[in-house]
Motif scaffolding. Structure first.
Motif, PDB file in Angstrom:
ATOM      1  N   GLN A  96       0.847  -1.183   0.000  1.00  0.00           N
ATOM      2  CA  GLN A  96       0.000   0.000   0.000  1.00  0.00           C
ATOM      3  C   GLN A  96       0.887   1.240   0.000  1.00  0.00           C
ATOM      4  O   GLN A  96       1.718   1.427   0.883  1.00  0.00           O
ATOM      5  CB  GLN A  96      -0.883  -0.003   1.238  1.00  0.00           C
ATOM      6  CG  GLN A  96      -2.118   0.830   1.090  1.00  0.00           C
ATOM      7  CD  GLN A  96      -3.100   0.589   2.214  1.00  0.00           C
ATOM      8  OE1 GLN A  96      -2.768  -0.052   3.207  1.00  0.00           O
ATOM      9  NE2 GLN A  96      -4.294   1.092   2.073  1.00  0.00           N
ATOM     10  N   GLN A  97       0.710   2.079  -0.988  1.00  0.00           N
ATOM     11  CA  GLN A  97       1.634   3.183  -1.187  1.00  0.00           C
ATOM     12  C   GLN A  97       1.094   4.472  -0.584  1.00  0.00           C
ATOM     13  O   GLN A  97      -0.118   4.663  -0.441  1.00  0.00           O
ATOM     14  CB  GLN A  97       1.857   3.404  -2.687  1.00  0.00           C
ATOM     15  CG  GLN A  97       0.613   3.900  -3.394  1.00  0.00           C
ATOM     16  CD  GLN A  97       0.708   3.770  -4.904  1.00  0.00           C
ATOM     17  OE1 GLN A  97       1.274   2.820  -5.403  1.00  0.00           O
ATOM     18  NE2 GLN A  97       0.174   4.736  -5.620  1.00  0.00           N
ATOM     19  N   PRO A  98       1.995   5.407  -0.233  1.00  0.00           N
ATOM     20  CA  PRO A  98       1.517   6.718   0.208  1.00  0.00           C
ATOM     21  C   PRO A  98       0.873   7.462  -0.960  1.00  0.00           C
ATOM     22  O   PRO A  98       1.194   7.210  -2.119  1.00  0.00           O
ATOM     23  CB  PRO A  98       2.798   7.423   0.662  1.00  0.00           C
ATOM     24  CG  PRO A  98       3.903   6.706  -0.007  1.00  0.00           C
ATOM     25  CD  PRO A  98       3.450   5.296  -0.223  1.00  0.00           C
ATOM     26  N   VAL A  99      -0.027   8.361  -0.625  1.00  0.00           N
ATOM     27  CA  VAL A  99      -0.753   9.118  -1.635  1.00  0.00           C
ATOM     28  C   VAL A  99      -0.237  10.546  -1.656  1.00  0.00           C
ATOM     29  O   VAL A  99      -0.132  11.198  -0.613  1.00  0.00           O
ATOM     30  CB  VAL A  99      -2.267   9.118  -1.335  1.00  0.00           C
ATOM     31  CG1 VAL A  99      -3.009   9.988  -2.344  1.00  0.00           C
ATOM     32  CG2 VAL A  99      -2.803   7.688  -1.370  1.00  0.00           C
ATOM     33  N   GLN A 100       0.116  11.012  -2.843  1.00  0.00           N
ATOM     34  CA  GLN A 100       0.604  12.369  -2.991  1.00  0.00           C
ATOM     35  C   GLN A 100      -0.441  13.243  -3.661  1.00  0.00           C
ATOM     36  O   GLN A 100      -1.198  12.801  -4.513  1.00  0.00           O
ATOM     37  CB  GLN A 100       1.876  12.384  -3.843  1.00  0.00           C
ATOM     38  CG  GLN A 100       3.087  11.837  -3.136  1.00  0.00           C
ATOM     39  CD  GLN A 100       4.346  11.966  -3.955  1.00  0.00           C
ATOM     40  OE1 GLN A 100       5.024  10.969  -4.199  1.00  0.00           O
ATOM     41  NE2 GLN A 100       4.698  13.172  -4.380  1.00  0.00           N
ATOM     42  N   SER A 101      -0.425  14.517  -3.283  1.00  0.00           N
ATOM     43  CA  SER A 101      -1.281  15.491  -3.952  1.00  0.00           C
ATOM     44  C   SER A 101      -0.574  16.841  -3.967  1.00  0.00           C
ATOM     45  O   SER A 101       0.200  17.148  -3.049  1.00  0.00           O
ATOM     46  CB  SER A 101      -2.633  15.604  -3.225  1.00  0.00           C
ATOM     47  OG  SER A 101      -2.437  16.068  -1.900  1.00  0.00           O
ATOM     48  N   PRO A 102      -0.780  17.648  -4.982  1.00  0.00           N
ATOM     49  CA  PRO A 102      -1.521  17.309  -6.200  1.00  0.00           C
ATOM     50  C   PRO A 102      -0.713  16.387  -7.103  1.00  0.00           C
ATOM     51  O   PRO A 102       0.449  16.095  -6.805  1.00  0.00           O
ATOM     52  CB  PRO A 102      -1.722  18.681  -6.854  1.00  0.00           C
ATOM     53  CG  PRO A 102      -0.504  19.456  -6.429  1.00  0.00           C
ATOM     54  CD  PRO A 102      -0.189  18.992  -5.039  1.00  0.00           C
ATOM     55  N   THR A 134       7.024  -2.383  10.444  1.00  0.00           N
ATOM     56  CA  THR A 134       7.173  -3.241   9.260  1.00  0.00           C
ATOM     57  C   THR A 134       8.198  -2.647   8.325  1.00  0.00           C
ATOM     58  O   THR A 134       8.421  -1.444   8.324  1.00  0.00           O
ATOM     59  CB  THR A 134       5.849  -3.386   8.472  1.00  0.00           C
ATOM     60  OG1 THR A 134       5.451  -2.104   7.997  1.00  0.00           O
ATOM     61  CG2 THR A 134       4.759  -3.995   9.305  1.00  0.00           C
ATOM     62  N   GLY A 135       8.798  -3.511   7.553  1.00  0.00           N
ATOM     63  CA  GLY A 135       9.622  -3.050   6.442  1.00  0.00           C
ATOM     64  C   GLY A 135      10.773  -2.166   6.830  1.00  0.00           C
ATOM     65  O   GLY A 135      10.884  -1.040   6.374  1.00  0.00           O
ATOM     66  N   PHE A 136      11.637  -2.690   7.647  1.00  0.00           N
ATOM     67  CA  PHE A 136      12.748  -1.866   8.095  1.00  0.00           C
ATOM     68  C   PHE A 136      13.691  -1.495   6.962  1.00  0.00           C
ATOM     69  O   PHE A 136      14.375  -0.497   7.039  1.00  0.00           O
ATOM     70  CB  PHE A 136      13.537  -2.580   9.190  1.00  0.00           C
ATOM     71  CG  PHE A 136      12.870  -2.557  10.535  1.00  0.00           C
ATOM     72  CD1 PHE A 136      13.501  -3.076  11.639  1.00  0.00           C
ATOM     73  CD2 PHE A 136      11.608  -2.025  10.688  1.00  0.00           C
ATOM     74  CE1 PHE A 136      12.889  -3.058  12.872  1.00  0.00           C
ATOM     75  CE2 PHE A 136      10.977  -2.000  11.910  1.00  0.00           C
ATOM     76  CZ  PHE A 136      11.635  -2.521  13.024  1.00  0.00           C
ATOM     77  N   GLN A 137      13.771  -2.254   5.955  1.00  0.00           N
ATOM     78  CA  GLN A 137      14.559  -1.862   4.792  1.00  0.00           C
ATOM     79  C   GLN A 137      13.646  -1.832   3.573  1.00  0.00           C
ATOM     80  O   GLN A 137      13.888  -2.490   2.581  1.00  0.00           O
ATOM     81  CB  GLN A 137      15.720  -2.830   4.541  1.00  0.00           C
ATOM     82  CG  GLN A 137      16.940  -2.582   5.396  1.00  0.00           C
ATOM     83  CD  GLN A 137      16.881  -3.345   6.693  1.00  0.00           C
ATOM     84  OE1 GLN A 137      16.506  -4.508   6.699  1.00  0.00           O
ATOM     85  NE2 GLN A 137      17.252  -2.718   7.785  1.00  0.00           N
ATOM     86  N   LYS A 138      12.578  -1.079   3.680  1.00  0.00           N
ATOM     87  CA  LYS A 138      11.606  -1.035   2.596  1.00  0.00           C
ATOM     88  C   LYS A 138      11.048   0.366   2.504  1.00  0.00           C
ATOM     89  O   LYS A 138      10.166   0.752   3.272  1.00  0.00           O
ATOM     90  CB  LYS A 138      10.479  -2.033   2.867  1.00  0.00           C
ATOM     91  CG  LYS A 138       9.455  -2.119   1.757  1.00  0.00           C
ATOM     92  CD  LYS A 138       8.423  -3.200   2.093  1.00  0.00           C
ATOM     93  CE  LYS A 138       7.397  -3.325   0.988  1.00  0.00           C
ATOM     94  NZ  LYS A 138       6.408  -4.380   1.316  1.00  0.00           N
ATOM     95  N   LEU A 139      11.583   1.151   1.608  1.00  0.00           N
ATOM     96  CA  LEU A 139      11.112   2.503   1.390  1.00  0.00           C
ATOM     97  C   LEU A 139      10.139   2.470   0.220  1.00  0.00           C
ATOM     98  O   LEU A 139      10.527   2.128  -0.896  1.00  0.00           O
ATOM     99  CB  LEU A 139      12.287   3.434   1.092  1.00  0.00           C
ATOM    100  CG  LEU A 139      11.976   4.927   1.113  1.00  0.00           C
ATOM    101  CD1 LEU A 139      11.663   5.383   2.517  1.00  0.00           C
ATOM    102  CD2 LEU A 139      13.155   5.708   0.547  1.00  0.00           C
ATOM    103  N   VAL A 140       8.893   2.802   0.494  1.00  0.00           N
ATOM    104  CA  VAL A 140       7.846   2.740  -0.527  1.00  0.00           C
ATOM    105  C   VAL A 140       7.537   4.152  -0.994  1.00  0.00           C
ATOM    106  O   VAL A 140       7.222   5.028  -0.175  1.00  0.00           O
ATOM    107  CB  VAL A 140       6.579   2.067   0.032  1.00  0.00           C
ATOM    108  CG1 VAL A 140       5.477   2.056  -1.028  1.00  0.00           C
ATOM    109  CG2 VAL A 140       6.888   0.652   0.482  1.00  0.00           C
ATOM    110  N   PHE A 141       7.606   4.340  -2.287  1.00  0.00           N
ATOM    111  CA  PHE A 141       7.405   5.671  -2.845  1.00  0.00           C
ATOM    112  C   PHE A 141       5.944   5.934  -3.205  1.00  0.00           C
ATOM    113  O   PHE A 141       5.200   5.020  -3.559  1.00  0.00           O
ATOM    114  CB  PHE A 141       8.281   5.865  -4.092  1.00  0.00           C
ATOM    115  CG  PHE A 141       9.733   6.038  -3.767  1.00  0.00           C
ATOM    116  CD1 PHE A 141      10.601   4.970  -3.819  1.00  0.00           C
ATOM    117  CD2 PHE A 141      10.225   7.275  -3.393  1.00  0.00           C
ATOM    118  CE1 PHE A 141      11.947   5.120  -3.517  1.00  0.00           C
ATOM    119  CE2 PHE A 141      11.571   7.446  -3.081  1.00  0.00           C
ATOM    120  CZ  PHE A 141      12.431   6.362  -3.136  1.00  0.00           C
ATOM    121  N   GLY A 142       5.580   7.206  -3.121  1.00  0.00           N
ATOM    122  CA  GLY A 142       4.250   7.629  -3.531  1.00  0.00           C
ATOM    123  C   GLY A 142       4.146   7.730  -5.032  1.00  0.00           C
ATOM    124  O   GLY A 142       5.082   7.428  -5.777  1.00  0.00           O
TER     125      GLY A 142
END
Lengths: 112, 117
Positions: free
Chosen positions: A1-7, A95-103
């Motif tokens: 599940q990814q972060p949501v960016q706006s705009p 969770t995900g100590f070595q997991k950078l999830v991009f928006g």
């Protein structure tokens, strides 16, 4: 599940300001901000750790609201060189100590 | 300034073939990552690697993919039986410390553009 960016996209004239938001549905440990120019690799801008801090880098600054699980990137007095796609990367608590999830990214175009 | 280097810059392969993408992380970095970016889309996490083991992987990183650190400097991503939808830019990154950084940013290479025909 990814972060949501706006705009999703912003068009500015040189010298104008912009704010890019990044929201997460999960509790955040840190937020990273990167800028990617067309055809190039993402380049690191700044990291914010939990604690509600605000950081600055030249005329680019960011805040991290831990309670709201969101971060905002502030671009003031924009320059032509600010054009590109801005990504927030989130690292979640527990969770995900070595997991950078991009928006999803925010495209910024600064025109003269 | 030290940088992450990736080779080749562009790889064209036929569907069903195997490819190996190579990366040389920054020498004192201990954590390594592969990301991919389909044209015009977001940067997607594939896998992280530390101490010769996978630390985290995404749902994209299935049995078709594998990573290896064959020696003290290289970090490779192998994609078996390539499919058309594997066409993307693949970025390698490294960081000095863990927690995907925490205090340590990711340094990205310039990427390998993989085209599957």
């Amino acid at each position: 599940q990814q972060p949501v960016q706006s705009p999703q996209a912003v068009i500015l004239r040189e010298g104008e300001d912009a704010v890019i938001n990044c929201s997460s549905s999960k509790a955040l440990y840190s937020v990273h901000w990167y800028r990617q120019k067309h055809g190039e690799a993402p380049v690191f801008l700044m990291i914010l750790l939990k604690g509600g801090e605000q950081k600055g880098h030249d005329k680019i600054s960011a805040s991290f609201n831990e309670k709201k699980q969101q971060s905002s990137l502030y671009l003031t007095a924009s320059q032509l060189s600010y054009s590109g796609t801005y990504f927030c990367g989130t690292e979640w608590m527990n969770t995900g100590f070595q997991k950078l999830v991009f928006g999803t990214g925010t495209r910024l175009l600064v025109s003269p | 300034e030290p940088e992450v280097t990736q080779t080749p810059s562009h790889q064209v392969t036929q569907m069903g073939q195997e490819v190996i993408l190579r990366c040389v992380p920054i020498s004192n970095h201990l954590y390594f990552y592969w990301y991919r970016q389909i044209l015009g889309q977001k940067v997607e996490f594939l896998v992280s690697f530390y101490n010769n083991e996978i630390s985290e992987k995404s749902e994209i990183f299935d049995d078709q993919f594998s990573v290896e650190r064959p020696d003290g400097s290289n970090f490779t991503l192998k994609i078996r039986s390539t499919k058309l939808e594997d066409s993307a830019m693949y970025f390698c990154a490294s960081s000095e410390s863990g927690r995907a950084g925490g205090n340590s940013p990711l340094h990205f290479g310039n990427g390998t553009r993989l085209t599957v025909t």
